[in-house]
Each structure stands twice: as C-alpha cells, then as structure tokens.
Design a protein around this motif. Structure first.
Motif, PDB file in Angstrom:
ATOM      1  N   ASP A  56       1.248   4.097  -3.190  1.00  0.00           N
ATOM      2  CA  ASP A  56       0.730   5.383  -2.346  1.00  0.00           C
ATOM      3  C   ASP A  56       2.125   6.269  -3.376  1.00  0.00           C
ATOM      4  O   ASP A  56       1.699   7.743  -3.625  1.00  0.00           O
ATOM      5  CB  ASP A  56       0.996   5.764  -1.150  1.00  0.00           C
ATOM      6  N   SER A 106       1.450   7.026  -6.976  1.00  0.00           N
ATOM      7  CA  SER A 106       0.031   7.672  -6.926  1.00  0.00           C
ATOM      8  C   SER A 106       0.733   9.118  -7.797  1.00  0.00           C
ATOM      9  O   SER A 106      -0.921   9.715  -8.269  1.00  0.00           O
ATOM     10  CB  SER A 106      -1.435   7.326  -5.971  1.00  0.00           C
ATOM     11  N   THR A 138     -10.463   4.129 -10.036  1.00  0.00           N
ATOM     12  CA  THR A 138     -10.550   5.278 -11.049  1.00  0.00           C
ATOM     13  C   THR A 138      -9.282   4.761 -12.528  1.00  0.00           C
ATOM     14  O   THR A 138      -9.701   4.526 -12.852  1.00  0.00           O
ATOM     15  CB  THR A 138      -9.890   6.364 -10.451  1.00  0.00           C
ATOM     16  N   THR A 184      -9.222   1.121  -2.205  1.00  0.00           N
ATOM     17  CA  THR A 184      -9.402   2.456  -1.516  1.00  0.00           C
ATOM     18  C   THR A 184      -8.144   2.481  -1.413  1.00  0.00           C
ATOM     19  O   THR A 184      -8.084   4.050  -0.417  1.00  0.00           O
ATOM     20  CB  THR A 184      -9.471   1.920  -0.222  1.00  0.00           C
ATOM     21  N   TRP A 185      -7.084   2.381  -1.827  1.00  0.00           N
ATOM     22  CA  TRP A 185      -5.621   2.864  -1.022  1.00  0.00           C
ATOM     23  C   TRP A 185      -5.402   4.086  -2.272  1.00  0.00           C
ATOM     24  O   TRP A 185      -6.643   4.412  -3.354  1.00  0.00           O
ATOM     25  CB  TRP A 185      -4.755   1.457  -1.762  1.00  0.00           C
ATOM     26  N   SER A 186      -4.754   5.122  -1.518  1.00  0.00           N
ATOM     27  CA  SER A 186      -4.323   5.754  -2.680  1.00  0.00           C
ATOM     28  C   SER A 186      -5.576   6.652  -2.957  1.00  0.00           C
ATOM     29  O   SER A 186      -6.168   7.619  -4.053  1.00  0.00           O
ATOM     30  CB  SER A 186      -3.052   5.954  -3.562  1.00  0.00           C
ATOM     31  N   ASP A 187      -6.628   7.285  -1.987  1.00  0.00           N
ATOM     32  CA  ASP A 187      -7.415   7.768  -2.244  1.00  0.00           C
ATOM     33  C   ASP A 187      -8.473   6.819  -3.259  1.00  0.00           C
ATOM     34  O   ASP A 187      -9.122   7.658  -4.143  1.00  0.00           O
ATOM     35  CB  ASP A 187      -7.834   9.145  -2.120  1.00  0.00           C
ATOM     36  N   GLY A 188      -8.839   5.566  -3.761  1.00  0.00           N
ATOM     37  CA  GLY A 188      -9.770   5.601  -4.717  1.00  0.00           C
ATOM     38  C   GLY A 188      -8.876   5.282  -5.818  1.00  0.00           C
ATOM     39  O   GLY A 188      -9.760   5.307  -7.098  1.00  0.00           O
ATOM     40  N   LYS A 189      -7.555   6.284  -5.919  1.00  0.00           N
ATOM     41  CA  LYS A 189      -6.927   5.578  -7.535  1.00  0.00           C
ATOM     42  C   LYS A 189      -7.146   4.745  -7.969  1.00  0.00           C
ATOM     43  O   LYS A 189      -6.792   4.496  -9.370  1.00  0.00           O
ATOM     44  CB  LYS A 189      -5.540   6.547  -6.817  1.00  0.00           C
ATOM     45  N   GLU A 219       0.872  -1.042  -0.285  1.00  0.00           N
ATOM     46  CA  GLU A 219       0.463   0.259   0.463  1.00  0.00           C
ATOM     47  C   GLU A 219       0.549   1.667  -0.041  1.00  0.00           C
ATOM     48  O   GLU A 219       1.187   2.764  -0.553  1.00  0.00           O
ATOM     49  CB  GLU A 219      -0.925  -0.352   1.080  1.00  0.00           C
ATOM     50  N   LYS A 267      -4.071  13.264  -5.244  1.00  0.00           N
ATOM     51  CA  LYS A 267      -5.274  13.312  -4.970  1.00  0.00           C
ATOM     52  C   LYS A 267      -6.190  13.516  -5.608  1.00  0.00           C
ATOM     53  O   LYS A 267      -7.107  12.703  -5.673  1.00  0.00           O
ATOM     54  CB  LYS A 267      -5.918  14.083  -3.436  1.00  0.00           C
ATOM     55  N   ASN A 268      -6.893  14.637  -6.020  1.00  0.00           N
ATOM     56  CA  ASN A 268      -8.112  14.533  -7.050  1.00  0.00           C
ATOM     57  C   ASN A 268      -8.125  15.117  -8.361  1.00  0.00           C
ATOM     58  O   ASN A 268      -8.950  15.393  -9.052  1.00  0.00           O
ATOM     59  CB  ASN A 268      -8.550  16.466  -6.368  1.00  0.00           C
TER      60      ASN A 268
END
Ligand SMILES: N[C@@H](CCC(=O)N[C@@H](CS)C(=O)NCC(=O)O)C(=O)O
Length: 260
Positions: A189, A192, A247, A239-244, A185, A198-199
């Motif tokens: 991260d 990512s 996506t 769910t890792w890396s804010d769901g990266k 994980e 993040k966004n």
C-alpha cells in the motif's frame, strides 16, 4: 543470438526467481531474440569459471558469489558474457540502441533506481524468511541443498541479530504467516502512490516502463509462481492496493511471456 541463463525449476513454471525474471522481461520488452539455457544452482559457479567470468560479487570475507541472471551475446562475433540484471539492462540498451530503453537517459538514473529498490526492499524485507521458506519446494531437487544454504547465508546477512543454521530452524505458526502477509500488504500500500495511487496508473519512474518496473514484476511473478495463480495468497495479493498490482501486471501484458 543472446543466450539467457535461467534456473531449472519443477513444472509448470520455468522460473521462480525474481532475479532472472528481471532479465527475461528486459529481453521481452526489447523484443530481442534469445534462447534460454536452464541450469542448476550448483552449476552457476562452473558457468562463470568455464567462461572466465569474474564473480558477480566478492564479499569482504572473500566469499565469491556467482549469480544468475547471466547472458551470453555473440553479436560481435565472439561471446560476451554479462552478469547482473542491471548491468545486463545497461548492456542491452547500449548494444541494441533501436530497441526500447530500459534505463532512462537522465543523469541521476542510478540513484532513482536505487531509491526505488530501497523502497521495495523496505516493503518486503520482513516477509523474506516466510518467502524463502515457501520457495523451497519449488526449487529443483538437485538444487535444494544449495538453495537452502544460500538462503541461510542471505538471512544471516540481512538479520545478523537472528542467526539461523538451517531453514528448518524457521517454523511459522499460521498466525505468524497471517501477520507477515498483512505487513506485506501494508508495505505494498505504501508503494502504490508511486504507481499513481488510487485511480491513475504510472510506472515506477514515470510514463514509461523501465528496468525499475521489472524489479517489481520479477518479485510479483516469483510470489505468483511459488503460491500458484489460483491460491488464496495470490488472489488476495491481486486485490491489494485497489487492484494496483493486478493492473501493473496486466499492463506488462505480452512481456510476461516465458516462450523463449
Ligand atoms: N542483483 C543481482 C542479484 C542476482 C541474484 O542474487 N541471483 C540469485 C538468484 S535468486 C542467485 O543467483 N543466487 C545464487 C546463490 O545464492 O548462490 C541481479 O539483479 O542480477
């Protein structure tokens, strides 16, 4: 028509191999018609020899490594065999120039792909023993002995200071497995940012899907197939890396098809 050679695997998924996934995804992304031929690990060398294909790699000790993916293409009227997912991607770009490119037309592209591959290797290397061990039950019964021997050879090459003689030598406590997933994980991260942080979202080498993305996708699909879509491992990964990574796979959408 292109023939794509893939490994036989117990159902439900056709393949657990991240390496062959790279080529399946390449063909899907380009929208090229192809058919899959399923073979056992132990039949790969025979496929090469029967068709006069030189080994994918010959190691300094003389060991000839025969690997999948392989494709056969008869577009020119005679059978052309291409070996190695990167070489296949380059071949497909050249032979089918009207399809979307996998290898961007920039001077240092090989270095860019290698840099990404190295970054990805850095994120996963410590988890390989656990991952290889977890894969064994998902390999076809007739290929298990071959597969295990091949993975022992790989691990002894990657970790020469921790030689093993059998995958059975690898026994992990639940704590060790937990620590391995935690390090994986962390590794992801670290990766990512390259995919937009993040966004936002970007692909490995920029605005478009390239072969580099398919390397990562192959790995993710292999983890998913080994553990199962509903497993806590896979659900956690998503769910890792804010769901990266969810996506990332969602954005590959229809190219993930195993229909051919
Ligand atoms: N860099 C190669 C790697 C190919 C590779 O290692 N394939 C594995 C599949 S998991 C294989 O065929 N292994 C056969 C063996 O280990 O004997 C590619 O991208 O095509």
């Amino acid at each position: 028509m292109i023939t794509f050679y893939d490994f036989i695997c117990p159902p439900p998924q056709a393949t657990k191999s991240g390496n062959t996934w790279k080529t399946r995804l390449s063909l899907n992304y380009k929208g090229l018609p192809y058919k899959t031929e399923i073979i056992e690990y132990a039949e790969i060398a025979q496929l090469y020899k029967k068709n006069g294909i030189p080994p994918a790699i010959v190691f300094p000790n003389g060991y000839a490594h025969h690997t999948l993916p392989v494709i056969k293409d008869d577009i020119t009227g005679h059978d052309v065999f291409v070996v190695d997912s990167l070489e296949i991607a380059k071949y497909l770009d050249k032979t089918y120039p009207d399809s979307p490119r996998l290898i961007p037309d920039v001077e240092d592209v090989d270095a860019q792909i290698q840099e990404f591959q190295n970054q990805l290797n850095g994120a996963v290397i410590a988890a390989l023993p656990v991952m290889f061990k977890a894969s064994v039950p998902h390999i076809s019964e007739n290929s298990q002995a071959f597969y295990k021997a091949a993975r022992v050879r790989d691990l002894n090459f990657i970790f020469p200071d921790k030689p093993i003689s059998s995958l059975d030598d690898l026994q992990f406590t639940p704590e060790e497995i937990h620590a391995t997933w935690a390090s994986l994980e962390q590794g992801f991260d670290g990766l990512s940012e390259r995919f937009g942080g993040k966004n936002t979202f970007r692909w490995a080498l920029g605005d478009h899907i390239t072969y580099a993305d398919l390397i990562l996708a192959g790995l993710l699909l292999c983890v998913k197939a080994v553990h199962g879509e509903d497993s806590p491992q896979w659900q956690g990964f998503m769910t890792w890396s804010d769901g990266k990574w969810k996506t990332f796979l969602d954005n590959l959408g229809p190219y993930l098809s195993e229909d051919n």
